[in-house]
Design a protein around this motif. Structure first.
Motif, PDB file in Angstrom:
ATOM      1  N   THR A 131       0.086   0.868  -7.356  1.00 52.41           N
ATOM      2  CA  THR A 131       0.176   0.814  -5.905  1.00 52.41           C
ATOM      3  C   THR A 131      -0.705   1.873  -5.250  1.00 52.41           C
ATOM      4  N   PHE A 132      -1.027   1.636  -3.989  1.00 50.88           N
ATOM      5  CA  PHE A 132      -1.775   2.605  -3.196  1.00 50.88           C
ATOM      6  C   PHE A 132      -1.020   3.923  -3.103  1.00 50.88           C
ATOM      7  N   GLU A 133       0.287   3.828  -3.030  1.00 53.90           N
ATOM      8  CA  GLU A 133       1.111   5.010  -2.820  1.00 53.90           C
ATOM      9  C   GLU A 133       1.023   6.015  -3.961  1.00 53.90           C
ATOM     10  N   GLU A 134       0.553   5.596  -5.124  1.00 49.72           N
ATOM     11  CA  GLU A 134       0.444   6.489  -6.279  1.00 49.72           C
ATOM     12  C   GLU A 134      -0.909   7.185  -6.370  1.00 49.72           C
ATOM     13  N   LEU A 135      -1.824   6.880  -5.466  1.00 49.48           N
ATOM     14  CA  LEU A 135      -3.149   7.491  -5.491  1.00 49.48           C
ATOM     15  C   LEU A 135      -3.100   8.947  -5.035  1.00 49.48           C
ATOM     16  N   GLY A 136      -4.129   9.696  -5.408  1.00 48.27           N
ATOM     17  CA  GLY A 136      -4.217  11.091  -4.996  1.00 48.27           C
ATOM     18  C   GLY A 136      -4.614  11.267  -3.543  1.00 48.27           C
ATOM     19  N   LYS A 137      -5.368  10.298  -2.995  1.00 46.14           N
ATOM     20  CA  LYS A 137      -5.806  10.349  -1.603  1.00 46.14           C
ATOM     21  C   LYS A 137      -5.566   8.995  -0.947  1.00 46.14           C
ATOM     22  N   PRO A 138      -5.399   8.972   0.373  1.00 44.42           N
ATOM     23  CA  PRO A 138      -5.262   7.692   1.071  1.00 44.42           C
ATOM     24  C   PRO A 138      -6.491   6.817   0.845  1.00 44.42           C
ATOM     25  N   LEU A 139      -6.261   5.507   0.782  1.00 44.18           N
ATOM     26  CA  LEU A 139      -7.332   4.558   0.509  1.00 44.18           C
ATOM     27  C   LEU A 139      -7.157   3.311   1.354  1.00 44.18           C
ATOM     28  N   GLY A 140      -8.256   2.828   1.910  1.00 45.83           N
ATOM     29  CA  GLY A 140      -8.262   1.548   2.606  1.00 45.83           C
ATOM     30  C   GLY A 140      -9.233   0.605   1.915  1.00 45.83           C
ATOM     31  N   ILE A 141      -8.810  -0.640   1.694  1.00 43.90           N
ATOM     32  CA  ILE A 141      -9.634  -1.641   1.019  1.00 43.90           C
ATOM     33  C   ILE A 141      -9.899  -2.797   1.989  1.00 43.90           C
ATOM     34  N   GLY A 142     -11.183  -3.135   2.160  1.00 45.27           N
ATOM     35  CA  GLY A 142     -11.569  -4.176   3.098  1.00 45.27           C
ATOM     36  C   GLY A 142     -11.551  -5.570   2.485  1.00 45.27           C
ATOM     37  N   ILE A 143     -10.786  -6.478   3.102  1.00 51.27           N
ATOM     38  CA  ILE A 143     -10.699  -7.867   2.654  1.00 51.27           C
ATOM     39  C   ILE A 143     -10.684  -8.766   3.888  1.00 51.27           C
ATOM     40  N   TYR A 144     -10.732 -10.078   3.673  1.00 48.79           N
ATOM     41  CA  TYR A 144     -10.535 -10.967   4.814  1.00 48.79           C
ATOM     42  C   TYR A 144      -9.681 -12.165   4.423  1.00 48.79           C
ATOM     43  N   LEU A 153      -7.684  -4.345   6.628  1.00 47.06           N
ATOM     44  CA  LEU A 153      -7.825  -3.129   5.830  1.00 47.06           C
ATOM     45  C   LEU A 153      -6.482  -2.860   5.168  1.00 47.06           C
ATOM     46  N   VAL A 154      -6.426  -3.045   3.853  1.00 47.29           N
ATOM     47  CA  VAL A 154      -5.182  -2.849   3.105  1.00 47.29           C
ATOM     48  C   VAL A 154      -5.047  -1.379   2.743  1.00 47.29           C
ATOM     49  N   THR A 155      -3.889  -0.799   3.026  1.00 48.86           N
ATOM     50  CA  THR A 155      -3.675   0.623   2.754  1.00 48.86           C
ATOM     51  C   THR A 155      -2.392   0.890   1.966  1.00 48.86           C
ATOM     52  N   SER A 156      -1.693  -0.167   1.579  1.00 54.72           N
ATOM     53  CA  SER A 156      -0.448   0.017   0.831  1.00 54.72           C
ATOM     54  C   SER A 156      -0.186  -1.227  -0.010  1.00 54.72           C
ATOM     55  N   GLY A 157       0.740  -1.089  -0.958  1.00 54.16           N
ATOM     56  CA  GLY A 157       1.124  -2.231  -1.771  1.00 54.16           C
ATOM     57  C   GLY A 157       0.378  -2.306  -3.093  1.00 54.16           C
ATOM     58  N   ASP A 158       0.180  -3.530  -3.582  1.00 55.68           N
ATOM     59  CA  ASP A 158      -0.408  -3.800  -4.894  1.00 55.68           C
ATOM     60  C   ASP A 158      -1.894  -3.438  -4.885  1.00 55.68           C
ATOM     61  N   ASP A 186     -13.497 -11.249  -0.469  1.00 58.26           N
ATOM     62  CA  ASP A 186     -14.365 -10.094  -0.273  1.00 58.26           C
ATOM     63  C   ASP A 186     -14.588  -9.804   1.214  1.00 58.26           C
ATOM     64  N   GLY A 187     -14.106  -8.661   1.679  1.00 55.93           N
ATOM     65  CA  GLY A 187     -14.255  -8.304   3.084  1.00 55.93           C
ATOM     66  C   GLY A 187     -15.689  -8.137   3.524  1.00 55.93           C
ATOM     67  N   GLY A 188     -16.598  -7.876   2.571  1.00 62.06           N
ATOM     68  CA  GLY A 188     -17.994  -7.709   2.921  1.00 62.06           C
ATOM     69  C   GLY A 188     -18.624  -8.946   3.525  1.00 62.06           C
ATOM     70  N   ALA A 189     -17.976 -10.100   3.359  1.00 62.07           N
ATOM     71  CA  ALA A 189     -18.494 -11.334   3.941  1.00 62.07           C
ATOM     72  C   ALA A 189     -18.360 -11.348   5.460  1.00 62.07           C
ATOM     73  N   VAL A 190     -17.459 -10.526   5.991  1.00 59.92           N
ATOM     74  CA  VAL A 190     -17.249 -10.510   7.446  1.00 59.92           C
ATOM     75  C   VAL A 190     -17.505  -9.145   8.070  1.00 59.92           C
ATOM     76  N   ASP A 191     -17.456  -8.071   7.274  1.00 57.18           N
ATOM     77  CA  ASP A 191     -17.647  -6.718   7.792  1.00 57.18           C
ATOM     78  C   ASP A 191     -18.062  -5.827   6.632  1.00 57.18           C
ATOM     79  N   ARG A 192     -19.276  -5.299   6.683  1.00 54.58           N
ATOM     80  CA  ARG A 192     -19.795  -4.563   5.537  1.00 54.58           C
ATOM     81  C   ARG A 192     -19.185  -3.165   5.394  1.00 54.58           C
ATOM     82  N   THR A 193     -18.660  -2.596   6.458  1.00 60.54           N
ATOM     83  CA  THR A 193     -18.168  -1.218   6.393  1.00 60.54           C
ATOM     84  C   THR A 193     -16.698  -1.040   6.765  1.00 60.54           C
ATOM     85  N   PHE A 194     -16.141  -1.905   7.590  1.00 58.49           N
ATOM     86  CA  PHE A 194     -14.767  -1.783   8.077  1.00 58.49           C
ATOM     87  C   PHE A 194     -14.560  -0.477   8.853  1.00 58.49           C
TER      88      PHE A 194
END
Length: 275
Positions: A131-144, A153-158, A186-194
């Motif tokens: 899960t995101f919650e187990e990471l050392g730093k906050p993380l956002g993942i771009g999807i669509y 922008l996914v920031t929690s969960g699986d 793949d979020g890059g198809a709609v937004d390359r940087t988020f």
């Protein structure tokens, strides 16, 4: 823990021990203090692992302190590993270990995508926390969202599923179903940087964005501060599904370009405390 900060998934004989990885990470000198840490945004870019690794090399040698990461597509893999505690060498070792095709398996639903992300998810789940919650730093993942076309922008969960979804190039890979039941690509198809969604997620933080240049219309014409975000640009990689090309050469070139760009941040107040 069942994941390693250094991110290694090959045969056990070639995987460094957790103790060795911890020692390696500890040996990296901390970034010099700045007024406030910045968030690092790694753009999409088809198989541009070498360029992201070169940027991470330069970042590791810079004066910047990192608070969080955002990544999309190839940037999602690099950002998630960095957020898990891997240094630049460990990220590069993992991402250059095998040909991309090694993580491709025929999809059971070819009308949705030629390949399944199952093998990729398995690989990711062996080296990242669940899960995101187990990471050392906050993380956002771009999807669509495949149904609506809306970016998210996914920031929690699986975590493995979110990263796999961000790597699921439309048409090439089948979409990935996340916790909400929707199918994502793949979020890059709609937004390359988020960057816009990053700003909504962490409005108090300034960002440094590594943008891998595309053959299409460029988001910005040169490095520099754009709407409060410092953009560092490097060329796209000459990578294919069947091979990553001159990975180390491209990595080194990206490192040198990024070092010069990051060195231009002489007045960090312009990013951290804009008027």
């Amino acid at each position: 823990m069942r994941y390693l900060p250094a991110i290694a998934v090959a045969a056990a004989a070639s995987v460094p021990s957790a103790a060795a990885l911890a020692t390696s990470a500890a040996s990296v000198p901390p970034a010099a203090s700045v007024r406030a840490p910045v968030d690092i945004v790694l753009s999409s870019g088809f198989l541009c692992f070498s360029r992201h690794c070169g940027f991470l090399d330069a970042l590791q040698q810079s004066q910047l302190s990192v608070a969080a990461y955002v990544g999309t597509s190839s940037g999602a893999l690099a950002a998630s590993m960095a957020a898990a505690g891997a240094d630049a060498d460990a990220v590069a070792e993992e991402l250059s270990r095998t040909r991309p095709l090694a993580s491709c398996r025929p999809s059971a639903t070819p009308w949705r995508g030629a390949f399944s992300t199952r093998a990729l998810r398995k690989r990711i789940s062996r080296v990242l926390p669940a899960t995101f919650e187990e990471l050392g730093k906050p993380l956002g993942i771009g999807i669509y969202d495949r149904a609506t076309g809306e970016p998210r922008l996914v920031t929690s969960g699986d975590l493995p599923r979110a990263v796999a979804a961000s790597c699921a190039v439309p048409g090439l890979f089948a979409p990935v179903r996340l916790d909400d039941g929707a199918l994502y690509l793949d979020g890059g198809a709609v937004d390359r940087t988020f960057l816009a969604l990053h700003k909504a997620w962490r409005p108090e933080r300034r960002a440094v964005c590594h943008l891998v240049k595309n053959d299409g219309v460029e988001l910005v014409q040169r490095d520099g501060i754009i709407d409060g975000v410092y953009v560092v640009k490097t060329p796209r990689a000459n990578a294919k599904l069947w091979g990553l090309g001159d990975f180390e050469g491209e990595r080194k070139a990206a490192e040198e370009l990024s070092k010069r760009s990051l060195a231009a941040l002489e007045n960090l107040d312009r990013i951290i405390n804009p008027k």
